[in-house]
Design an enzyme around this catalytic site. Structure first.
Site, PDB file in Angstrom:
ATOM      1  N   ASP A 210       0.623  -1.184   0.202  1.00 38.53           N
ATOM      2  CA  ASP A 210      -0.234   0.026  -0.125  1.00 38.53           C
ATOM      3  C   ASP A 210       1.295   1.069   0.029  1.00 38.53           C
ATOM      4  OD1 ASP A 210      -3.242   0.325   1.591  1.00 38.53           O
ATOM      5  OD2 ASP A 210      -2.005   1.821   0.544  1.00 38.53           O
TER       6      ASP A 210
ATOM      7  N   GLU B  16     -10.319   6.783   4.006  1.00 41.89           N
ATOM      8  CA  GLU B  16      -9.358   6.251   4.984  1.00 41.89           C
ATOM      9  C   GLU B  16      -9.649   6.998   6.428  1.00 41.89           C
ATOM     10  OE1 GLU B  16      -6.534   6.077   1.401  1.00 41.89           O
ATOM     11  OE2 GLU B  16      -5.743   5.170   3.612  1.00 41.89           O
TER      12      GLU B  16
HETATM   13  C1  GLC Z   1      -4.198   4.470  -0.129  1.00 40.51           C
HETATM   14  C2  GLC Z   1      -4.845   3.042   0.764  1.00 40.51           C
HETATM   15  C3  GLC Z   1      -5.714   2.187  -1.035  1.00 40.51           C
HETATM   16  C4  GLC Z   1      -4.899   3.018  -1.798  1.00 40.51           C
HETATM   17  C5  GLC Z   1      -3.969   3.463  -2.131  1.00 40.51           C
HETATM   18  C6  GLC Z   1      -3.340   4.156  -3.366  1.00 40.51           C
HETATM   19  O1  GLC Z   1      -3.148   4.125   0.978  1.00 40.51           O
HETATM   20  O2  GLC Z   1      -5.113   2.533   1.501  1.00 40.51           O
HETATM   21  O3  GLC Z   1      -6.704   1.508  -0.704  1.00 40.51           O
HETATM   22  O4  GLC Z   1      -6.104   1.639  -2.630  1.00 40.51           O
HETATM   23  O5  GLC Z   1      -3.613   4.231  -1.488  1.00 40.51           O
HETATM   24  O6  GLC Z   1      -4.655   5.233  -3.617  1.00 40.51           O
END
Ligand code: GLC
Length: 611
Positions: free
Chosen positions: A267, A465
């Protein structure tokens, strides 16, 4: 030449630097096509809200075409390997202006219709392909167990079986036969993201291996069987050990026991949480089993650090080769080597993007996702010919009805950014000639204006988030496993403060209850529509309503709400999450002493009977 022998051939010809470049995924704002070529980059992504040019499909195709062309350039020291571009198209191609924005997963969980999931995924895939993109970081398979989590709306349900059924269908819709209408799926976040203590984003999931398997791993099994090409590692820790560095979860279980042959992507800067020493963090995550590294801006340090670690013997070359093989295998299975450049692909910049056909699917999803929690006094359905007062903060706000991950990472307010589609007010007004909009109900300051009924659209504002967490104290230090917030000013995993300190809606948005009470005082029956990313405590708001409908985050097609409120369709949604009575409730289906305000599976129809 078979796929595997093509992979063998490529790996045999690649230098260490080319291999590590293939394992590197920068963010589009931090790399140019020339750097993609010169550093042998394997993938690029758009973070939430990161968009090219005017943020139209043609701008995306132009950007992707340039990155792709750079990745396949031939010449001295170059090995042409086409680049994969990834985005968070999690409820439609939600970054892009004019996209069809589908209900977020929490609403789809309440619709609970696998066939609809396939159709949504197919439409989403076509809109992704219209922008020259090949890969989406979806579906989320989180089993959200605490409504305080800011990502609850990305979860289909608190029930792992419902998550698995819907997630598997979504993978089938996205990937299909991996032909021209397919995009690559990404199951996330592996594993236990929805089970953190207190619902703290990127926090600590403490449970036995049996519970982890039963609750959080179970939904992945049908989705993996459906052939999902990628899995994203999760920020959370399990029993104190970060998933990004957990060899047992990433390699022994996912790749060994479950036989996953695709790629594991980290991530966003997820490896940073493993150690303050960046190279140590790289070593831990590569050796644990991460294959592709989402290193948005630090990608040069990642490449140099990984090469140094290999040369120092801290990362075995066969682990590098395995990671590269997995990335190449995903590209092979997706047919990327055979696909033309983005600008010449059949679906690039087509009229299917944001089309009426796709919006019809989204509108159907809105209808079937609505859950009627209260229905007294016979005010549903509302007559199209009634004198209807339409009011509330979220009545005419497409941004709020779409929620986070819509054009901007944290979502937007107002109607200007969500182009195409209808607000809930616009949907009502299109078919109810005597409807009147007064968002703050100030129209009543004069006289009751003889309304037959009020439709009051209230609820949460957008978030994403950790910034959507509900938490009353402490700062999350993700590097410490985010176990429990340390005392001090409240801060989320992304910095900044959480959405609220409590799930008590009347404390977070007192203006909503004030609107309801104003209308009640005028003697007008109240039909409340609640727009939110999760169940929240609404005891006072429900008491002030004759009917109460959970609309979740319906997306761009707000007219789907009018379809049901005005009687063209009946309610059919049922709760995929238990609804709390108080901020401290943490009930989930199957718990002992299960006593939520509304139980999992609850839902009423327009006659007031259980769906
Ligand atoms: C974010 C998320 C993830 C996402 C990634 C790219 O922090 O946790 O779900 O796919 O970054 O944007």
């Amino acid at each position: 030449m078979s796929a595997e022998s093509r992979i063998d051939d490529l790996v045999a010809r690649m230098t260490l630097r080319q291999k590590v470049g293939q394992m590197t995924q920068p963010e589009r704002m931090h790399i140019t096509p020339d750097e993609v070529r010169d550093h042998h980059i394997g993938s690029v992504l758009s973070g939430g809200g990161s968009t090219p040019g005017e943020n139209r499909p043609a701008d995306w195709v132009e950007m992707n075409d340039a990155f792709w062309a750079a990745s396949v350039e031939e010449g001295e020291g170059l090995l042409p390997i086409p680049l994969l571009y990834g985005v968070d198209a999690i409820h439609g191609h939600n970054n892009v202006l004019g996209a069809t924005v589908f209900p977020h997963n929490i609403g789809l969980g309440c619709a609970n219709d696998p066939d609809l999931m396939v159709r949504i995924a197919r439409a989403t895939a076509l809109e992704i392909l219209a922008t020259g993109v090949e890969w989406t970081f979806a579906p989320t398979l989180a089993v959200a167990r605490d409504d305080h989590w800011g990502r609850t709306y990305e979860s289909y349900s608190e029930d792992p079986e419902r998550v698995g059924t819907l997630g598997e269908a979504f993978v089938r819709g996205l990937q299909g036969d991996l032909g021209d209408e397919a995009v690559a799926a990404c199951l996330k976040h592996w594993v236990g993201d929805g089970g953190t203590t207190g619902g703290v984003d990127q926090g600590e999931t403490t449970c036995s291996e049996d519970e982890l398997r039963r609750l959080h791993i179970a939904p992945y099994l049908p989705a993996l069987r459906a052939g999902a090409l990628s899995v994203m590692a999760s920020y959370n820790s399990w029993n104190g050990e970060k998933c990004h560095g957990h060899r047992g979860l990433l390699t022994d279980l996912l790749k060994g026991e479950l036989g996953f042959e695709g790629l594991v992507v980290s991530d966003w800067n997820g490896i940073d949480q493993l150690s303050d020493d960046y190279v140590e963090a790289i070593v831990q995550s590569v050796n644990a089993g991460v294959d592709l590294f989402m290193v948005p801006d630090q990608w040069r340090d990642f490449i140099d650090g990984t090469i140094a670690a290999v040369e120092a013997g801290r990362i075995p070359m066969d682990r590098i080769d395995d990671a590269v093989r997995r990335i190449l295998r995903v590209k092979e299975r997706y047919g990327l080597f055979e696909r033309p450049r983005p600008a010449e692909r059949p679906h690039s910049d087509t009229a299917l993007f944001g089309s009426a056909a796709h919006r019809a699917i989204a509108r159907e999803a809105v209808r079937t996702s609505l859950v009627c929690l209260k229905n007294e006094g016979g005010h549903l359905p509302v007559s199209k010919h009634a004198r209807i007062l339409v009011t509330g903060r979220n009545a005419n706000d497409r941004g709020h009805q779409c929620g986070g991950f819509t054009v901007a990472w944290q979502g937007t307010s107002g109607n200007e950014h969500v182009q195409g589609g209808t607000s809930i007010w616009e949907g009502l007004h299109a078919v109810a000639p005597h409807a009147v909009l007064s968002p703050d109900a100030s129209i009543l300051d004069g006289e009751s204006a003889g309304f037959d009924v009020a439709i009051v659209v209230i609820g949460e504002g957008p978030y994403a988030e950790g910034l959507g967490d509900v938490r009353s104290g402490g700062t999350v230090d993700p590097g410490s496993g985010g176990a429990t917030p340390t005392p001090g000013p409240v801060e989320t995993s992304q910095g900044g403060t959480p959405y609220a300190a409590t799930l008590d809606h009347h404390l977070n948005h007192p203006e909503d209850l004030a609107t309801l009470e104003k209308i009640r005082a005028a003697g007008i029956p109240v039909v409340t529509v609640f727009v939110s990313g999760r169940p929240v405590v609404v005891e006072h708001e429900i008491d002030a309503s004759d009917a109460f409908v959970a609309a979740w985050l319906p997306g761009s097609e707000g007219a789907g709400v009018a379809d049901v409120l005005l009687g063209d369709h009946d309610f059919q949604g049922t709760l995929s999450f238990s609804w709390p009575r108080t901020d401290s409730d943490r009930f989930n289906r199957g718990d002992d002493a299960y006593d939520p305000r509304f139980p999992y599976g609850f839902g009423l129809n327009a006659e007031g009977h259980r769906v």
